[in-house]
Design an enzyme around this catalytic site. Structure first.
Site, PDB file in Angstrom:
ATOM      1  N   GLY A 234       0.781  -1.239   0.000  1.00  0.00           N
ATOM      2  CA  GLY A 234       0.000   0.000   0.000  1.00  0.00           C
ATOM      3  C   GLY A 234       0.805   1.277   0.000  1.00  0.00           C
ATOM      4  O   GLY A 234       0.294   2.335   0.390  1.00  0.00           O
TER       5      GLY A 234
ATOM      6  N   ARG B 181      -4.866  -8.234  -9.192  1.00  0.00           N
ATOM      7  CA  ARG B 181      -5.902  -9.024  -9.863  1.00  0.00           C
ATOM      8  C   ARG B 181      -6.231  -8.340 -11.176  1.00  0.00           C
ATOM      9  O   ARG B 181      -6.178  -7.115 -11.265  1.00  0.00           O
ATOM     10  CB  ARG B 181      -7.195  -9.033  -9.021  1.00  0.00           C
ATOM     11  CG  ARG B 181      -7.210 -10.006  -7.884  1.00  0.00           C
ATOM     12  CD  ARG B 181      -8.534  -9.908  -7.136  1.00  0.00           C
ATOM     13  NE  ARG B 181      -9.689 -10.251  -7.950  1.00  0.00           N
ATOM     14  CZ  ARG B 181     -10.122 -11.489  -8.177  1.00  0.00           C
ATOM     15  NH1 ARG B 181      -9.519 -12.509  -7.623  1.00  0.00           N
ATOM     16  NH2 ARG B 181     -11.160 -11.719  -8.943  1.00  0.00           N
TER      17      ARG B 181
ATOM     18  N   ASN C 237      -4.341   2.721 -13.285  1.00  0.00           N
ATOM     19  CA  ASN C 237      -3.426   1.732 -12.733  1.00  0.00           C
ATOM     20  C   ASN C 237      -2.008   2.274 -12.818  1.00  0.00           C
ATOM     21  O   ASN C 237      -1.698   3.104 -13.662  1.00  0.00           O
ATOM     22  CB  ASN C 237      -3.521   0.432 -13.553  1.00  0.00           C
ATOM     23  CG  ASN C 237      -2.591  -0.650 -13.038  1.00  0.00           C
ATOM     24  OD1 ASN C 237      -2.503  -0.882 -11.832  1.00  0.00           O
ATOM     25  ND2 ASN C 237      -1.872  -1.307 -13.942  1.00  0.00           N
TER      26      ASN C 237
ATOM     27  N   HIS D 161       2.004   0.982 -13.181  1.00  0.00           N
ATOM     28  CA  HIS D 161       2.805  -0.185 -13.574  1.00  0.00           C
ATOM     29  C   HIS D 161       4.289   0.196 -13.521  1.00  0.00           C
ATOM     30  O   HIS D 161       4.686   1.236 -14.050  1.00  0.00           O
ATOM     31  CB  HIS D 161       2.419  -0.634 -14.983  1.00  0.00           C
ATOM     32  CG  HIS D 161       3.132  -1.881 -15.388  1.00  0.00           C
ATOM     33  ND1 HIS D 161       2.806  -3.126 -14.896  1.00  0.00           N
ATOM     34  CD2 HIS D 161       4.204  -2.075 -16.200  1.00  0.00           C
ATOM     35  CE1 HIS D 161       3.627  -4.022 -15.387  1.00  0.00           C
ATOM     36  NE2 HIS D 161       4.477  -3.415 -16.182  1.00  0.00           N
TER      37      HIS D 161
ATOM     38  N   ASP E  73      -2.428  -4.087 -18.881  1.00  0.00           N
ATOM     39  CA  ASP E  73      -1.478  -2.967 -18.951  1.00  0.00           C
ATOM     40  C   ASP E  73      -1.446  -2.309 -20.335  1.00  0.00           C
ATOM     41  O   ASP E  73      -0.369  -1.919 -20.814  1.00  0.00           O
ATOM     42  CB  ASP E  73      -0.054  -3.432 -18.533  1.00  0.00           C
ATOM     43  CG  ASP E  73      -0.016  -3.961 -17.109  1.00  0.00           C
ATOM     44  OD1 ASP E  73      -0.767  -3.452 -16.257  1.00  0.00           O
ATOM     45  OD2 ASP E  73       0.750  -4.902 -16.851  1.00  0.00           O
TER      46      ASP E  73
ATOM     47  N   GLU F  80       7.247   6.155  -8.575  1.00  0.00           N
ATOM     48  CA  GLU F  80       5.821   5.805  -8.524  1.00  0.00           C
ATOM     49  C   GLU F  80       5.099   6.733  -7.552  1.00  0.00           C
ATOM     50  O   GLU F  80       3.990   7.195  -7.821  1.00  0.00           O
ATOM     51  CB  GLU F  80       5.639   4.347  -8.076  1.00  0.00           C
ATOM     52  CG  GLU F  80       6.132   3.325  -9.067  1.00  0.00           C
ATOM     53  CD  GLU F  80       5.761   1.897  -8.645  1.00  0.00           C
ATOM     54  OE1 GLU F  80       4.626   1.657  -8.241  1.00  0.00           O
ATOM     55  OE2 GLU F  80       6.644   1.011  -8.721  1.00  0.00           O
TER      56      GLU F  80
HETATM   57  C1  GAR Z   1       4.108  -1.268  -7.190  1.00  0.00           C
HETATM   58  O1  GAR Z   1       5.443  -1.323  -7.572  1.00  0.00           O
HETATM   59  C2  GAR Z   1       3.213  -1.256  -8.404  1.00  0.00           C
HETATM   60  O2  GAR Z   1       3.723  -0.540  -9.481  1.00  0.00           O
HETATM   61  C3  GAR Z   1       3.141  -2.732  -8.718  1.00  0.00           C
HETATM   62  O3  GAR Z   1       3.022  -3.344  -7.452  1.00  0.00           O
HETATM   63  C4  GAR Z   1       3.674  -2.547  -6.480  1.00  0.00           C
HETATM   64  C5  GAR Z   1       2.708  -2.269  -5.350  1.00  0.00           C
HETATM   65  O4  GAR Z   1       3.342  -1.610  -4.289  1.00  0.00           O
HETATM   66  N1  GAR Z   1       2.046  -3.030  -9.586  1.00  0.00           N
HETATM   67  C6  GAR Z   1       2.118  -3.899 -10.593  1.00  0.00           C
HETATM   68  O5  GAR Z   1       3.112  -4.538 -10.852  1.00  0.00           O
HETATM   69  C7  GAR Z   1       0.849  -4.039 -11.416  1.00  0.00           C
HETATM   70  N2  GAR Z   1       1.104  -4.805 -12.591  1.00  0.00           N
HETATM   71  P1  GAR Z   1       2.499  -0.840  -3.204  1.00  0.00           P
HETATM   72  O6  GAR Z   1       1.472  -1.835  -2.661  1.00  0.00           O
HETATM   73  O7  GAR Z   1       3.521  -0.485  -2.137  1.00  0.00           O
HETATM   74  O8  GAR Z   1       1.857   0.355  -3.833  1.00  0.00           O
END
Ligand code: GAR
Length: 205
Positions: free
Chosen positions: A12, A96, A112, A114, A150, A179
């Protein structure tokens, strides 16, 4: 005001960055609900600490199909004012794939993040894919969700240089910092009505 729903599965940290930025930068959107598909997601505690309501719809062992699961999500979103008309749904590490029906109902209202420069390295383990491929640059993409994986219209991207000695972990760490800038920026652009979509392109005003 618009209502925001954030969907998470774990740590999160992007959710946290968004929620803190909304407060700090007075972004005109109400953080209405955080929903997790896992009851032990660390992000749930963070959301609660920040005063945001949380719900869990456990996906493990769920008996129905993807759309039946998503209908449960939609019911909670709607209960909290996150409607297709007046809402934004952020997938923040929500591991998901959402159903085409959900995407259709919330057309251009689901975004989203990525951890790669799409269309390179979609799917799982994007940072690992970039290191193994030998990319010199990777980064982060925030995009609208369409029915592919994606593939939706890109809102913004930030570049991260891949160093010679980078591992999946070291690269992921530096991408994550970007991010945490990119996602709040995209939410702000959306909330301020600054994103226009035409086909698969977005124009930021
Ligand atoms: C993040 O790095 C996000 O970009 C990735 O999961 C992580 C979640 O971290 N998402 C994906 O790979 C989606 N395909 P967080 O729970 O600390 O935000």
């Amino acid at each position: 005001m618009l209502n925001l729903g954030i969907l998470i599965s774990g740590r999160g940290s992007n959710m946290e960055a968004i929620l803190k930025a909304i407060k700090r930068k007075k972004i005109p959107i109400n953080p209405a609900i955080v929903i997790s598909n896992k009851s032990d997601a660390r992000g749930l505690k963070i959301a609660q600490k920040l005063g945001v309501k949380t719900e869990v719809i456990e996906s493990k062992g769920f008996k129905g199909n993807r759309w039946e699961y998503d209908q449960k999500i939609i019911a909670i979103l709607k209960k909290n004012g996150v409607t297709p008309k007046n809402g934004l749904v952020c997938l923040a590490g929500f591991m998901r794939i959402v159903s085409p029906e959900f995407v259709k109902k919330y057309k251009n209202k689901i975004i989203n993040i990525h951890p790669a420069l799409l269309p390179a390295f979609p799917g799982l383990d994007a940072q690992k894919q970039a290191v193994e491929y030998g990319s010199k640059y990777s980064g982060v993409t925030v995009h609208f969700v369409d029915s592919g994986v994606d593939t939706g219209p890109i809102i913004l991207q930030k570049v991260v240089k891949v160093e010679n000695n980078d591992t999946e972990e070291t690269l992921a760490k530096r991408i994550l910092l970007k991010e945490h800038q990119a996602y709040p920026e995209a939410v702000q652009l959306f909330a301020e009505g600054k994103i226009k979509i035409s086909g698969r392109k977005t124009k930021i005003s």
